[in-house]
Design a protein around this motif. Structure first.
Motif, PDB file in Angstrom:
ATOM      1  N   GLU A  73     -12.140  -3.130   0.591  1.00  0.00           N
ATOM      2  CA  GLU A  73     -11.052  -4.105   0.610  1.00  0.00           C
ATOM      3  C   GLU A  73     -11.315  -5.127   1.690  1.00  0.00           C
ATOM      4  O   GLU A  73     -12.173  -4.927   2.557  1.00  0.00           O
ATOM      5  N   ARG A  74     -10.581  -6.242   1.616  1.00  0.00           N
ATOM      6  CA  ARG A  74     -10.641  -7.237   2.685  1.00  0.00           C
ATOM      7  C   ARG A  74      -9.291  -7.920   2.795  1.00  0.00           C
ATOM      8  O   ARG A  74      -8.471  -7.850   1.879  1.00  0.00           O
ATOM      9  N   VAL A  94     -18.353  -1.182   6.408  1.00  0.00           N
ATOM     10  CA  VAL A  94     -18.220  -2.633   6.242  1.00  0.00           C
ATOM     11  C   VAL A  94     -19.309  -3.131   5.316  1.00  0.00           C
ATOM     12  O   VAL A  94     -20.312  -2.440   5.077  1.00  0.00           O
ATOM     13  N   ALA A  95     -19.117  -4.347   4.803  1.00  0.00           N
ATOM     14  CA  ALA A  95     -20.138  -4.968   3.957  1.00  0.00           C
ATOM     15  C   ALA A  95     -20.010  -6.481   4.058  1.00  0.00           C
ATOM     16  O   ALA A  95     -18.900  -7.003   4.134  1.00  0.00           O
ATOM     17  N   PRO A  96     -21.140  -7.178   4.038  1.00  0.00           N
ATOM     18  CA  PRO A  96     -21.071  -8.640   4.000  1.00  0.00           C
ATOM     19  C   PRO A  96     -20.582  -9.102   2.630  1.00  0.00           C
ATOM     20  O   PRO A  96     -20.618  -8.346   1.661  1.00  0.00           O
ATOM     21  N   ASP A  97     -20.125 -10.338   2.575  1.00  0.00           N
ATOM     22  CA  ASP A  97     -19.671 -10.930   1.316  1.00  0.00           C
ATOM     23  C   ASP A  97     -20.850 -11.599   0.608  1.00  0.00           C
ATOM     24  O   ASP A  97     -21.679 -12.234   1.239  1.00  0.00           O
ATOM     25  N   ARG A 106     -22.667  -1.011   5.184  1.00  0.00           N
ATOM     26  CA  ARG A 106     -23.144  -0.335   6.391  1.00  0.00           C
ATOM     27  C   ARG A 106     -22.037   0.581   6.863  1.00  0.00           C
ATOM     28  O   ARG A 106     -20.856   0.315   6.620  1.00  0.00           O
ATOM     29  N   ALA A 107     -22.415   1.635   7.552  1.00  0.00           N
ATOM     30  CA  ALA A 107     -21.435   2.594   8.070  1.00  0.00           C
ATOM     31  C   ALA A 107     -21.714   2.842   9.544  1.00  0.00           C
ATOM     32  O   ALA A 107     -22.874   2.890   9.966  1.00  0.00           O
ATOM     33  N   HIS A 124     -14.356  -3.986   3.906  1.00  0.00           N
ATOM     34  CA  HIS A 124     -14.399  -2.732   4.668  1.00  0.00           C
ATOM     35  C   HIS A 124     -13.825  -1.592   3.849  1.00  0.00           C
ATOM     36  O   HIS A 124     -13.067  -1.792   2.890  1.00  0.00           O
ATOM     37  N   GLY A 125     -14.196  -0.378   4.251  1.00  0.00           N
ATOM     38  CA  GLY A 125     -13.635   0.811   3.627  1.00  0.00           C
ATOM     39  C   GLY A 125     -12.243   1.082   4.168  1.00  0.00           C
ATOM     40  O   GLY A 125     -11.773   0.423   5.102  1.00  0.00           O
TER      41      GLY A 125
END
Length: 161
Positions: A73-74, A94-97, A106-107, A124-125
């Motif tokens: 989600e973001r 997290v993850a880039p867009d 990435r964790a 992000h998670g």
């Protein structure tokens, strides 16, 4: 299933996604007649137009590693900070867009005494404590417009330690 190995949380590794909040290094100021070190202005808080800062308390049920993640989600309207209120292990994903969708995740495993501030719009998670009590202070945007976007992944991934 894709595997993502959780790494230690460092300010440099987390910089593309937000701020690491910790009392590390030399304090910016010593206050209270020398009894208190102040680590000043450690997060870029952003509450967007028409929003204000709010502090909420979240109590999340603990998960365990390996952890399967199927949704990210973001928050497009503001930043979101997570400050643990107890010493417990927890996981940050997290993850880039990439064109409006999360890219390679990435964790991170925060150390005791670390908190995070996710910048506006960072994928992000969900809040993922790895032990009880799972209690966090959350500083984020309070406003009248929607501030969450969820993305269910085509294929979940698993986070390992």
């Amino acid at each position: 299933m894709r595997e993502v190995r959780a790494e230690p949380l460092t300010a440099a590794a987390f910089a593309p996604f937000g701020d690491v909040l910790e009392a590390a290094g030399h304090p910016d100021k010593v206050i209270n007649a020398g009894w208190c070190d102040r680590f000043h202005d450690r997060a870029r808080l952003d509450f967007g137009p028409g929003g204000r800062a709010g502090i909420s308390l979240f109590r999340a049920r603990p998960r365990s590693l390996p952890y399967e993640c199927a949704m990210l989600e973001r928050h497009p309207e503001g930043s979101q900070a997570f400050v643990p209120m107890a010493q417990m292990p927890w996981l940050v994903i997290v993850a880039p867009d990439e064109s409006g969708r999360p890219a390679a995740p990435r964790a991170f495993l925060p150390a005791e005494g670390q908190a995070i501030n996710l910048h506006r719009g960072v994928w992000h998670g969900v809040l993922t404590p790895l032990a009880d009590p799972g209690l966090f202070a959350v500083i984020d945007r309070i406003g009248g417009t929607p501030n969450i976007e969820e993305h269910f992944l085509d294929a979940p991934f698993v986070v390992t330690s």
